[in-house]
Design a protein around this motif. Structure first.
Motif, PDB file in Angstrom:
ATOM      1  N   ASN A 181       6.640  12.993   5.295  1.00  0.00           N
ATOM      2  CA  ASN A 181       7.950  12.351   5.356  1.00  0.00           C
ATOM      3  C   ASN A 181       8.735  12.844   6.570  1.00  0.00           C
ATOM      4  N   GLU A 182       9.954  12.363   6.704  1.00  0.00           N
ATOM      5  CA  GLU A 182      10.774  12.686   7.882  1.00  0.00           C
ATOM      6  C   GLU A 182      11.143  14.155   7.973  1.00  0.00           C
ATOM      7  N   ASP A 183      11.010  14.905   6.857  1.00  0.00           N
ATOM      8  CA  ASP A 183      11.316  16.334   6.855  1.00  0.00           C
ATOM      9  C   ASP A 183      10.053  17.197   6.920  1.00  0.00           C
ATOM     10  N   SER A 184       8.927  16.576   7.303  1.00  0.00           N
ATOM     11  CA  SER A 184       7.631  17.256   7.477  1.00  0.00           C
ATOM     12  C   SER A 184       7.007  17.752   6.173  1.00  0.00           C
ATOM     13  N   TYR A 185       7.400  17.167   5.047  1.00  0.00           N
ATOM     14  CA  TYR A 185       6.750  17.473   3.771  1.00  0.00           C
ATOM     15  C   TYR A 185       5.533  16.571   3.614  1.00  0.00           C
ATOM     16  N   VAL A 186       4.455  17.139   3.079  1.00  0.00           N
ATOM     17  CA  VAL A 186       3.191  16.423   2.927  1.00  0.00           C
ATOM     18  C   VAL A 186       3.061  15.907   1.492  1.00  0.00           C
ATOM     19  N   PHE A 187       2.644  14.663   1.362  1.00  0.00           N
ATOM     20  CA  PHE A 187       2.408  14.038   0.066  1.00  0.00           C
ATOM     21  C   PHE A 187       0.974  13.539   0.035  1.00  0.00           C
ATOM     22  N   ILE A 188       0.202  13.963  -0.966  1.00  0.00           N
ATOM     23  CA  ILE A 188      -1.171  13.484  -1.124  1.00  0.00           C
ATOM     24  C   ILE A 188      -1.147  12.348  -2.135  1.00  0.00           C
ATOM     25  N   VAL A 189      -1.747  11.205  -1.765  1.00  0.00           N
ATOM     26  CA  VAL A 189      -1.748  10.062  -2.678  1.00  0.00           C
ATOM     27  C   VAL A 189      -3.074   9.907  -3.424  1.00  0.00           C
ATOM     28  N   ASP A 190      -4.177  10.352  -2.845  1.00  0.00           N
ATOM     29  CA  ASP A 190      -5.474  10.207  -3.509  1.00  0.00           C
ATOM     30  C   ASP A 190      -6.564  10.808  -2.646  1.00  0.00           C
ATOM     31  N   ARG A 191      -7.747  10.965  -3.239  1.00  0.00           N
ATOM     32  CA  ARG A 191      -8.939  11.322  -2.469  1.00  0.00           C
ATOM     33  C   ARG A 191      -9.427  10.053  -1.789  1.00  0.00           C
ATOM     34  N   LYS A 192      -9.878  10.179  -0.550  1.00  0.00           N
ATOM     35  CA  LYS A 192     -10.354   9.018   0.203  1.00  0.00           C
ATOM     36  C   LYS A 192     -11.467   8.294  -0.559  1.00  0.00           C
ATOM     37  N   LYS A 193     -12.383   9.064  -1.161  1.00  0.00           N
ATOM     38  CA  LYS A 193     -13.518   8.459  -1.863  1.00  0.00           C
ATOM     39  C   LYS A 193     -13.093   7.738  -3.135  1.00  0.00           C
ATOM     40  N   ASP A 194     -11.892   8.028  -3.658  1.00  0.00           N
ATOM     41  CA  ASP A 194     -11.419   7.384  -4.876  1.00  0.00           C
ATOM     42  C   ASP A 194     -10.543   6.162  -4.620  1.00  0.00           C
ATOM     43  N   MET A 195     -10.180   5.928  -3.362  1.00  0.00           N
ATOM     44  CA  MET A 195      -9.368   4.765  -3.036  1.00  0.00           C
ATOM     45  C   MET A 195     -10.164   3.502  -3.359  1.00  0.00           C
ATOM     46  N   ILE A 196      -9.499   2.528  -3.961  1.00  0.00           N
ATOM     47  CA  ILE A 196     -10.129   1.258  -4.298  1.00  0.00           C
ATOM     48  C   ILE A 196      -9.734   0.241  -3.232  1.00  0.00           C
ATOM     49  N   ASN A 197     -10.727  -0.462  -2.688  1.00  0.00           N
ATOM     50  CA  ASN A 197     -10.463  -1.507  -1.702  1.00  0.00           C
ATOM     51  C   ASN A 197     -10.741  -2.846  -2.372  1.00  0.00           C
ATOM     52  N   ARG A 198      -9.677  -3.487  -2.845  1.00  0.00           N
ATOM     53  CA  ARG A 198      -9.798  -4.768  -3.548  1.00  0.00           C
ATOM     54  C   ARG A 198      -9.542  -5.890  -2.556  1.00  0.00           C
ATOM     55  N   GLY A 199     -10.602  -6.398  -1.973  1.00  0.00           N
ATOM     56  CA  GLY A 199     -10.476  -7.509  -1.029  1.00  0.00           C
ATOM     57  C   GLY A 199      -9.567  -7.197   0.141  1.00  0.00           C
ATOM     58  N   GLY A 200      -9.574  -5.950   0.605  1.00  0.00           N
ATOM     59  CA  GLY A 200      -8.731  -5.551   1.731  1.00  0.00           C
ATOM     60  C   GLY A 200      -7.426  -4.893   1.312  1.00  0.00           C
ATOM     61  N   GLU A 201      -7.046  -5.012   0.046  1.00  0.00           N
ATOM     62  CA  GLU A 201      -5.839  -4.358  -0.470  1.00  0.00           C
ATOM     63  C   GLU A 201      -6.217  -2.966  -0.958  1.00  0.00           C
ATOM     64  N   LYS A 202      -5.486  -1.946  -0.506  1.00  0.00           N
ATOM     65  CA  LYS A 202      -5.765  -0.573  -0.928  1.00  0.00           C
ATOM     66  C   LYS A 202      -5.052  -0.269  -2.245  1.00  0.00           C
ATOM     67  N   ILE A 203      -5.807   0.331  -3.158  1.00  0.00           N
ATOM     68  CA  ILE A 203      -5.240   0.761  -4.439  1.00  0.00           C
ATOM     69  C   ILE A 203      -5.475   2.255  -4.557  1.00  0.00           C
ATOM     70  N   TRP A 204      -4.392   3.017  -4.729  1.00  0.00           N
ATOM     71  CA  TRP A 204      -4.500   4.452  -4.940  1.00  0.00           C
ATOM     72  C   TRP A 204      -4.585   4.678  -6.442  1.00  0.00           C
ATOM     73  N   CYS A 205      -5.669   5.279  -6.889  1.00  0.00           N
ATOM     74  CA  CYS A 205      -5.878   5.523  -8.327  1.00  0.00           C
ATOM     75  C   CYS A 205      -4.708   6.277  -8.938  1.00  0.00           C
ATOM     76  N   THR A 206      -4.176   7.254  -8.215  1.00  0.00           N
ATOM     77  CA  THR A 206      -3.089   8.066  -8.764  1.00  0.00           C
ATOM     78  C   THR A 206      -1.850   7.215  -9.069  1.00  0.00           C
ATOM     79  N   ASP A 207      -1.573   6.203  -8.237  1.00  0.00           N
ATOM     80  CA  ASP A 207      -0.424   5.324  -8.503  1.00  0.00           C
ATOM     81  C   ASP A 207      -0.598   4.598  -9.828  1.00  0.00           C
TER      82      ASP A 207
END
Length: 187
Positions: free
Chosen positions: A72-98
């Motif tokens: 973010n703008e204050d240099s804090y890091v946010f992890i959304v998912d493991r790359k291998k767990d990301m779902i690619n649904r027809g080009g749309e990225k889905i983060w499992c954690t969301d």
């Protein structure tokens, strides 16, 4: 007094001497707030890991962590998912954690895990194993309806399997590989 972060969902800032960058699929750094691959560089980064043949370090000294996230703008890091767990649904990225977080916010759901499963039209789609709270009688359809106003339609799991507990690896991490086999079996 306990320290309270202004960004409680972040992983914090890199420690002194640790450099971090977020890059796109082409290896270019992305702007703050944009999700990409997290790379680290510093004296405390191992060049090799036990029983892994290939080096994990790029020629210019960066470690690809395998995590997807943003700064973010204050240099804090946010992890959304493991790359291998990301779902690619027809080009749309889905983060499992969301999707998991939204499922857990539904009344009656005790635990869950989301995985990508093969789909003939989209390549892969989201699917979830769900542990219900004692006494809950939620159905797959009720879960999908409950997510309708919380998630984009393409993120809503296409299939749900009810389980007594989310399968874990011997290291007590969610066993996403095993969970995928549950959907392959159709159980």
């Amino acid at each position: 007094d306990a320290a309270i972060s202004i960004y409680p969902k972040s992983q914090g800032k890199p420690i002194p001497g640790m450099h971090l960058k977020i890059v796109d699929d082409d290896g270019r750094e992305v702007a703050d707030g944009i999700v990409g691959s997290i790379y680290l560089k510093g004296a405390n980064i191992c060049e090799y890991y036990y029983n892994i043949d290939s080096p994990l370090i790029t020629p210019d000294g960066w470690l690809d962590t395998g995590d997807m996230g943003y700064i973010n703008e204050d240099s804090y890091v946010f992890i959304v998912d493991r790359k291998k767990d990301m779902i690619n649904r027809g080009g749309e990225k889905i983060w499992c954690t969301d999707v998991e977080n939204e499922l857990l916010s539904l009344e009656g759901i005790k635990d869950t895990a989301v995985v990508g499963i093969p789909n003939g039209v989209y390549g892969e789609v989201a699917a979830a194993v769900v542990v219900l709270e004692k006494g809950s009688r939620l159905t797959e359809e009720e879960i999908k309806i409950g997510l309708k106003n919380r998630l984009a339609k393409f993120k809503i799991p296409e299939k749900v399997i009810f389980v007594d507990e989310v399968p874990k690896t011997p290291g007590l991490k969610t066993d996403k590989n095993y969970i995928r086999t549950l959907f392959e079996k159709g159980n």
